[in-house]
Enzyme design. Structure first.
Site, PDB file in Angstrom:
ATOM      1  CB  THR A  96      -0.928   0.011   1.234  1.00  0.00           C
ATOM      2  OG1 THR A  96      -1.554  -1.262   1.339  1.00  0.00           O
ATOM      3  CG2 THR A  96      -1.988   1.081   1.120  1.00  0.00           C
ATOM      4  CB  ALA A 167      -8.544  -0.298  -2.798  1.00  0.00           C
ATOM      5  CG  ASP A 323      -6.392  -7.496   2.924  1.00  0.00           C
ATOM      6  OD1 ASP A 323      -5.755  -7.938   1.953  1.00  0.00           O
ATOM      7  OD2 ASP A 323      -6.478  -6.280   3.189  1.00  0.00           O
ATOM      8  CE  LYS A 350      -4.441  -8.846  -2.114  1.00  0.00           C
ATOM      9  NZ  LYS A 350      -4.568  -7.393  -2.314  1.00  0.00           N
TER      10      LYS A 350
HETATM   11  C1  S3P Z   1      -5.478  -2.140   0.341  1.00  0.00           C
HETATM   12  C2  S3P Z   1      -6.109  -2.768  -0.677  1.00  0.00           C
HETATM   13  C3  S3P Z   1      -6.131  -4.213  -0.865  1.00  0.00           C
HETATM   14  C4  S3P Z   1      -5.628  -4.969   0.354  1.00  0.00           C
HETATM   15  C5  S3P Z   1      -4.459  -4.314   1.021  1.00  0.00           C
HETATM   16  C6  S3P Z   1      -4.758  -2.877   1.376  1.00  0.00           C
HETATM   17  C7  S3P Z   1      -5.549  -0.675   0.413  1.00  0.00           C
HETATM   18  O1  S3P Z   1      -5.364  -4.514  -1.988  1.00  0.00           O
HETATM   19  O2  S3P Z   1      -5.292  -6.301   0.010  1.00  0.00           O
HETATM   20  O3  S3P Z   1      -4.124  -5.021   2.218  1.00  0.00           O
HETATM   21  O4  S3P Z   1      -5.263  -0.112   1.481  1.00  0.00           O
HETATM   22  O5  S3P Z   1      -5.900  -0.058  -0.602  1.00  0.00           O
HETATM   23  P1  S3P Z   1      -5.993  -4.401  -3.470  1.00  0.00           P
HETATM   24  O6  S3P Z   1      -7.302  -3.680  -3.358  1.00  0.00           O
HETATM   25  O7  S3P Z   1      -5.022  -3.652  -4.253  1.00  0.00           O
HETATM   26  O8  S3P Z   1      -6.200  -5.823  -3.895  1.00  0.00           O
END
Ligand code: S3P
Length: 439
Positions: A96, A167, A323, A350
């Site tokens: 992130t 995200a 997650d 991940k």
């Molecule tokens: C996150 C989005 C997720 C998640 C990560 C945190 C964020 O990843 O797995 O732990 O804070 O935007 P993606 O949405 O890119 O898969």
């Protein structure tokens, strides 16, 4: 205090109320967006953990002044843009941090190199270099991976369709779009978390979200108009992290006699897939005291030991609990009947390959599971036998396997458990407080 191994023994009657530390995703955003704002931001219940220190350290390298007093963070924005030679922004293990920073650095027009741990260097970055490149950013990666080199360039608004809902990618592009000429429109095939949009709106940016049917497929659209005024500083109290709450929820569901309450947890609908999934399995989970805190829904979650049954998880629900699959698998191991997880190939990208590593470690402790290309299948009714596991540098795998120990036939020892500090340093004391046999 650093813990190197963690042993969890079969337990009973977990009880008590826990307040969770601040949400990881929202903490990252609050620190970084505060650095983009003009003025002093005040953030309460900030997550103090390995991954958020990576973000704060990067802000220090960008010459942003911040101060952390317990969990209260003060940030003085905006990032000074005068420097040409910024040291490498080291993002640790935090995807992130790297993906959001890349968008922000490109949007502000700075020159920088973003790097991270060997684990982070293995994670795919072309998913951000492609859209940023289309906007005109001067960004290069090494074989699609970190280190990333970014140089100042004029950006134009993007019209981009994300191949997978993410995200991190969406937020990266939206942060770059703040400094671009013209509107940015993103389409995503799933409902990824929308904390960025909510927070930016609170800072005075015009960002909207809606849905569109594209050739029979429901797409999620985000539109951002670059602001003409500086971003307003933040004054926020962050909700508890539902992803951390998930470990305690499953702990209570599988431990005989358990009844616990988790207070002040973030219940943004883009994050509550785990609650929906566990309730669909028959989990006794109730939500109370719902309120809106700075445009994020927050509430209390009460969880009681329950008899669970297997379910199928796929499609949008996967995105809404992306997650939580490691700990979800522990609930599924205790359920009557088969649980199937599909459409989840993203789990392979991940902190570890969360399909292969999870299946391998579940098998290690005697939980029956079959790996699939895009998920896994658990026949159910095979609680862990006990044993020793390795989390392969994945904090969520470490905590999930520890939770399995609560209702195993013999204790489970998690090696290299210090990795838990990356996202939930209070994991062990929280479980101990609830009455778990944990050492
Ligand atoms: C996150 C989005 C997720 C998640 C990560 C945190 C964020 O990843 O797995 O732990 O804070 O935007 P993606 O949405 O890119 O898969």
């Amino acid at each position: 205090m650093t813990i190197s191994t963690l042993t969890v023994a079969p337990s009973a009657d977990l009880s008590g109320t826990i307040t969770l530390p601040g949400d990881k995703s929202i903490s990252h955003r609050a620190a970084l967006f505060a650095a983009l704002a003009e003025g002093t931001s005040h953030i309460e219940n900030f997550l103090v953990a390995g991954v958020t220190h990576a973000m704060l350290n990067a802000l220090t390298s960008l010459e942003v002044e911040w101060e952390l007093d317990d969990t209260s963070l003060t940030v003085q924005g905006p990032i000074p843009v005068r420097r040409t030679n910024i040291p490498t922004l080291f993002c640790g293990n935090s995807g992130t941090t790297m993906r959001l920073l890349a968008g922000a650095v490109a949007g502000v027009g700075l020159s920088s190199v973003l790097d991270g741990s060997p684990g982070l260097r293995r994670r795919p970055m072309e998913r951000i270099t492609v859209p940023l490149g289309q906007m005109g950013a001067d960004i290069t990666a090494l074989d699609g991976r970190a280190p990333l080199t970014i140089r100042p360039a004029a950006l134009s608004g993007a019209h981009y369709t994300l191949p997978i809902a993410s995200a991190q990618v969406k937020s990266c592009v939206l942060l770059a779009a703040l400094g671009a000429e013209g509107t940015t429109v993103l389409l995503e095939p799933g409902p990824s978390r929308d904390h960025t949009e909510r927070m930016l709106r609170g800072m005075g940016v015009t960002v909207s979200s809606d849905r569109e049917d594209v050739d029979g497929v429901l797409m999620y659209r985000t539109t951002l108009v670059p602001p003409t005024q500086p971003l307003a500083p933040l004054a926020l109290a962050l909700p508890g992290d539902i992803s951390s709450a998930a470990f305690l929820m499953v702990a209570a569901l599988i431990t005989p006699g358990a009844a616990i309450k988790l207070s002040g947890v973030g219940l943004n609908p883009t994050r509550t897939g785990i609650v929906d999934a566990l309730q669909a399995m028959g989990g006794d989970i109730t939500i109370s005291n719902m309120e809106n805190r700075y445009d994020e829904p927050v509430g209390d979650i009460t969880v009681r030991h329950s008899t669970l049954h297997g379910i199928e998880v796929g499609g949008d629900l996967v995105v809404r609990m992306i997650d939580e699959f490691p700990v979800f698998s522990i609930a599924a191991a205790h359920a009557h009947g088969q649980t199937v997880v599909r459409d989840a190939v993203e789990l392979r990208h991940k902190e570890s390959d969360r399909i292969t590593r999870l299946c391998e470690q579940l098998t290690n402790v005697g939980i029956a599971v079959r790996e699939k290309p895009d998920g896994f299948v658990l026949p159910g009714r095979t609680p862990a036998q006990g044993g020793t596991v390795t989390p392969h540098g994945d904090h969520r795998l470490a905590m999930s396997l520890a939770v399995a120990g609560l209702a195993a036939r013999a204790p489970i020892t998690v090696q290299d458990a210090a990795i838990i500090h990356e996202s939930f340093p209070g994991f062990k004391p929280s479980l101990a407080y609830l009455g778990a046999q944990i050492d």
